[in-house]
Design a protein around this motif. Structure first.
Motif, PDB file in Angstrom:
ATOM      1  N   SER A  55       0.822  -1.199   0.000  1.00 18.35           N
ATOM      2  CA  SER A  55       0.000   0.000   0.000  1.00 18.35           C
ATOM      3  C   SER A  55       0.863   1.259   0.000  1.00 18.35           C
ATOM      4  O   SER A  55       0.633   2.194  -0.771  1.00 18.35           O
ATOM      5  N   LYS A  56       1.880   1.279   0.863  1.00 16.71           N
ATOM      6  CA  LYS A  56       2.775   2.436   0.931  1.00 16.71           C
ATOM      7  C   LYS A  56       3.544   2.621  -0.372  1.00 16.71           C
ATOM      8  O   LYS A  56       3.668   3.736  -0.891  1.00 16.71           O
ATOM      9  N   ASP A  59       1.707   4.152  -3.319  1.00 16.60           N
ATOM     10  CA  ASP A  59       1.652   5.616  -3.242  1.00 16.60           C
ATOM     11  C   ASP A  59       2.994   6.233  -3.623  1.00 16.60           C
ATOM     12  O   ASP A  59       3.056   7.196  -4.385  1.00 16.60           O
ATOM     13  N   ALA A  64      -1.020   4.113  -7.144  1.00 15.28           N
ATOM     14  CA  ALA A  64      -2.293   3.824  -6.474  1.00 15.28           C
ATOM     15  C   ALA A  64      -3.483   4.377  -7.255  1.00 15.28           C
ATOM     16  O   ALA A  64      -4.410   3.639  -7.590  1.00 15.28           O
ATOM     17  N   ASP A  65      -3.471   5.650  -7.562  1.00 16.21           N
ATOM     18  CA  ASP A  65      -4.605   6.243  -8.278  1.00 16.21           C
ATOM     19  C   ASP A  65      -4.725   5.730  -9.714  1.00 16.21           C
ATOM     20  O   ASP A  65      -5.846   5.452 -10.172  1.00 16.21           O
TER      21      ASP A  65
END
Length: 201
Positions: A55-56, A59, A64-65
């Motif tokens: 997850s980190k 980003d 992520a987006d």
């Protein structure tokens, strides 16, 4: 589509094993670490690993987006173990700042089967995957506690203390398993996903 290109999110986890399984399943497999690499693939595999770290890094690498947008636009994605967690809309027992890709309308419990020492193997019948039960390898695996109306349950554990727990699901072009088919030499789950990618094209 004769030979689709499928990316493997290469931020952390068992990237090489998935890439090898995809190549043996008749597609071109590429690592994806940057948004421009994501633009070049027809589908994506999110491997097992450590979901909070993934997850980190998603980003940090600016992925992520773009991944969320490609999912919203219909790109097929398959997540195994940590990848299942990353695809879920709700995660239990995760870090408060942990954020996934919000793909499959489901609630998953992180490390639901226990710690590394509690890893195990069990047969799992998977809807849509012909042949005998899949020999599933669970390593600090999640399980699914709730699914939304549009989510199809494809597989459950059928033995032991976790009997009945949901470990394989599909929603549209999105597929997720709590186990690691890339570690078994059995290509049926990867071939199933390749068929999803071809159909989406």
């Amino acid at each position: 589509m004769a030979r689709p290109t499928i990316g493997v999110l290469a931020l952390q986890g068992d990237v090489r094993e998935h890439a090898n399984a995809l190549a043996e399943s008749g597609v071109t497999a590429r690592p994806v670490r940057r948004p421009e690499e994501l633009d070049q693939v027809d589908g994506l595999v999110i491997p097992g690993g450590e979901s909070t770290t993934m997850s980190k890094l998603a980003d940090v690498f600016g992925l992520a987006d773009p991944i969320r947008k490609r999912i919203a636009d219909g790109m097929p994605v398959y997540g195994s173990c940590a990848g299942m967690i990353m695809l879920a809309t709700e995660v239990l027992d995760g870090r408060p700042d942990q954020r996934g890709f919000d793909g499959i309308e489901m609630t998953v419990r992180r490390n639901a089967f226990g710690r590394q020492v509690d890893s195990f193997e069990a047969p799992v019948e998977i809807t849509g995957v012909p042949g005998p039960a899949f020999h599933a390898v669970f390593i600090r695996a999640p399980w699914v506690e709730r699914v939304g109306d549009g989510v199809e349950v494809l597989g459950r554990v059928t033995d032991g203390p976790a009997d009945g727990r949901v470990v394989a699901v599909r929603q549209g072009n999105l597929l997720a398993t709590a186990f690691h088919p890339e570690l078994t030499g059995d290509l049926r789950v990867h071939r199933y996903f390749v068929d999803v990618v071809r159909a989406a094209a």
